[in-house]
Design an enzyme around this catalytic site. Structure first.
Site, PDB file in Angstrom:
ATOM      1  N   GLU A   1      57.127  -0.256  95.741  1.00 13.43           N
ATOM      2  CA  GLU A   1      56.256  -1.004  96.610  1.00 13.43           C
ATOM      3  C   GLU A   1      56.669  -0.517  98.030  1.00 13.43           C
ATOM      4  OE1 GLU A   1      53.831  -2.444  95.634  1.00 13.43           O
ATOM      5  OE2 GLU A   1      54.336  -2.417  93.410  1.00 13.43           O
TER       6      GLU A   1
ATOM      7  N   HIS B   1      54.320   2.066  99.175  1.00 14.27           N
ATOM      8  CA  HIS B   1      53.300   1.550  99.823  1.00 14.27           C
ATOM      9  C   HIS B   1      53.676   0.769 101.316  1.00 14.27           C
ATOM     10  CE1 HIS B   1      50.581   1.715  96.674  1.00 14.27           C
ATOM     11  NE2 HIS B   1      51.040   1.047  95.773  1.00 14.27           N
TER      12      HIS B   1
END
Length: 676
Positions: free
Chosen positions: A468, A471
């Site tokens: 994550e 991202h």
């Protein structure tokens, strides 16, 4: 009380004043900003000057900025901190917004101006980014009905409204089913196998809910260790069947009819726009380009993975047979996989967790981002949050220029949906000398600290955090001029490259040495564990790949092969399309599709293959880092340029600029150990 959504936020870095915002503030704010946005659209349409790039394409790109930001805030809160009031507000507002955006995309006069610019502009006068925005804007209008007649446009609107309603209901049903299941254990003997930290967390949860004993739920920090460690097979069976039967019980929260309806509406939408299937419609805007190319890709990986998965399954069966189990079931996999992992790799995941306290792992990803991209993260208390658990950081580059706001929300709550994701509260863009910096958030469901321990991450949770955060870097480093091309606004089968490549650092000694320390003694992760973590990259990889491919096949079943005239039974559809990857007994009371949030309400419809597609990219890209050094400044600078570019160029062009060539699938097959 004053409505903070009606005007600019008077806050640090223009951050969201969460504490001042109530569900009732959204409707009047949305109504006001719809009027303002409509005025901006009218000004473009009524402008007597000849349509050109600036007065049409760029003017349209920067219209409705307040409106889209408020919508983002609402959708993010509804995912991370929802309740009945937030859900009701979202359900009221989304149809209004969909209707308004359809009005824009189906505005004939506006589309004529866009088409005029596309036909008459001199491409040589535009930058690469401007060409991309022009193409994307034109195609967006075509793909949303600008060329349809009035009757067809009305049909498209009706389909979009229905889809929105069904997707919201799907999410509500799954969230309710996840939250409503509890398994209370009152006999301590039934806890055999569970680590002390998991037992303690279950006891604390029971106390919070005024119960005596140990309480387990379907939320990941409870469910995953339960399935991995608990010796009592009957209890594992109960949990697995409860998880697999969410929204599949012929009751108010059943999603069967909803998934059939969503698949049907998507097929209708695609047909209305001139596409054979919804997969054809989606893949036109993907690197894969065509459904058959996706299926070929899945088949190639399946040929490599399936034989290895079968061998791995025999190993698990042999272990289970020692316990008198003749038929291996889905509720046995995690348990025996954990035993096999200890035997083959001498990796005790519970012991390993002691070296991964959340705060140290988080500092580790910050340090890695610093070494690679020159970023600095400074924790701050001066920025508001929507929940006390949320941490906030101000992000600066190596020259101390403000780069982004970073929110991190780690622990499960009843108002938070399952899983882990990255999102944005404010876009990055540049205009008239101003660089609007992004506000990025990651949301996970990690194990909470207990009375005696900090939050200790399993290695799987470590890689989730790295994923994550990858991202988040894509969003934070953005350097585009236009919000719709910034950060993660890229082709959907390219968006996972920055996240998946980031996971690789979690397996490297040079990176692990930065943060993997025992939370009590401070000692470094032992050398033997380091080697075994590296080896774990190939552990049960045939099974894991086969499982991922099964989801990709199921997704294509719903969006490429689906025939609403014949496909009426959700279970039959699922069995048919997952048949070639089926290696465990089927259970008729369970169903994947009805809780498959990625492809039904989520954005991965006809795109679940993207995870494996991006693994090819990331394996190939990280091989370049390995060749030159995982913190090599030259390679890092090239990859940083790819991240900064966002969606301003075709992803294959960006990849080739980084790597010097197209990616090779062999890199993934080699890394996963799928070659005999």
């Amino acid at each position: 009380m004053k409505n903070p959504l009606l005007s600019d936020f008077n806050t640090y870095f223009d951050t969201v004043p969460f504490s001042d915002i109530k569900p009732g503030h959204f409707k009047p704010a949305i109504e006001k900003h719809i009027v303002q946005t409509q005025e901006e659209i009218d000004n473009i349409v009524q402008n007597p000057a000849t349509p050109d790039y600036q007065n049409t394409i760029e003017a349209l790109e920067f219209s409705g900025m307040h409106l889209s930001r408020i919508q983002n805030i609402l959708m993010n809160i509804n995912s991370a901190e929802t309740n009945d009031a937030w859900q009701q507000t979202t359900e009221e507002i989304l149809p209004v917004l969909n209707d308004f955006y359809n009005n824009i995309r189906q505005n004939k006069a506006l589309f004529e101006k866009i088409a005029y610019v596309k036909a008459h502009v001199n491409p040589d006068a535009l930058t690469t980014e401007q060409k991309m925005l022009l193409e994307k804007t034109y195609k967006s209008f075509i793909r949303n009905g600008a060329n349809l007649n009035a009757e067809q446009q009305q049909k498209l609107r009706s389909i979009d409204q229905e889809l929105t309603r069904h997707k919201l209901q799907f999410n509500k049903n799954v969230l309710h089913e996840t939250n409503s299941f509890e398994l209370l254990i009152t006999d301590k003997k039934d806890l055999e196998g569970l680590p002390e930290s998991v037992i303690e967390a279950a006891n604390e949860l029971a106390k919070q809910r005024d119960k005596k004993g140990w309480l387990f739920t379907l939320h990941a920090p409870s469910y995953i260790p339960f399935m991995k460690y608990i010796k009592n097979r009957e209890l594992r069976r109960q949990m697995a069947l409860a998880y697999g039967s969410r929204s599949f019980k012929h009751d108010t929260f059943d999603n069967r009819q909803i998934v059939l309806k969503i698949a049907d509406l998507r097929k209708q939408r695609a047909a209305l726009l001139g596409y054979k299937t919804y997969a054809h419609y989606v893949l036109e805007e993907r690197m894969a380009e065509h459904p058959d190319k996706v299926l070929d890709f899945l088949d190639n990986l399946h040929q490599a993975a399936y034989p290895k998965a079968q061998v791995e399954l025999q190993q698990l069966k042999a272990l289970a047979k020692k316990d008198g189990i003749d038929r291996l079931e889905k509720w046995d996999i995690a348990y025996y996989m954990n035993i096999l992992k200890k035997q083959e790799l001498q990796l005790d995941e519970q012991k390993l967790k002691a070296y991964f306290p959340l705060d140290k792992v988080l500092q580790g990803v910050f340090d890695i981002a610093g070494k690679l991209y020159g970023l600095k993260f400074i924790k701050t208390e001066r920025i508001d949050t929507y929940h006390p658990d949320v941490q906030v950081y101000e992000v600066y580059d190596k020259n101390d220029r403000f780069t982004a706001v970073f929110y991190a929300d780690f622990f499960p709550r009843t108002g938070k949906r399952q899983g882990a994701w990255m999102t944005s509260y404010k876009d990055q863009w540049q205009r008239n000398g101003k660089d609007s910096r992004p506000h990025i958030s990651i949301v996970t469901n990690f194990t909470k600290p207990t009375a005696t321990e900090p939050s200790l991450l399993s290695f799987n949770e470590v890689t989730t955090l790295f994923h994550e955060f990858g991202h988040a870097l894509h969003g934070m480093l953005a350097q585009s001029h236009y919000p719709s091309l910034s950060g993660t606004n890229v082709y959907w089968d390219f968006v996972e490259l920055p996240s998946q490549i980031m996971e690789n650092w979690a397996y490297e000694k040079e990176a692990l040495d930065l943060f993997a320390r025992h939370y009590q003694t401070g000692e470094k992760l032992p050398e033997e564990d380091l080697k075994n973590i590296k080896k774990s990259l190939q552990f049960m990889e045939g099974y894991a790949t086969n499982r991922q491919l099964s989801f990709g096949y199921l997704d294509m079943g719903w969006h490429y092969h689906f025939d609403p005239n014949h496909d009426k039974d959700v279970s039959q559809i699922e069995q048919k399309h997952m048949a070639k990857t089926q290696i465990l007994p089927y259970h008729p009371q369970n169903n994947m599709s009805v809780a498959f949030s990625h492809i039904f309400p989520g954005g991965y419809a006809a795109g679940y293959y993207s995870y494996k597609w991006a693994e090819v990219l990331d394996a190939d890209a990280f091989a370049y880092f390995k060749e030159k050094g995982i913190f090599n400044p030259e390679v890092a600078q090239k990859f940083k340029a790819l991240l900064q570019a966002g969606g301003t160029e075709h992803p294959m062009i960006l990849y080739k600029k980084f790597r010097g060539r197209e990616p090779k699938v062999e890199a993934l097959i080699k890394r996963a150990g799928l070659k005999n």
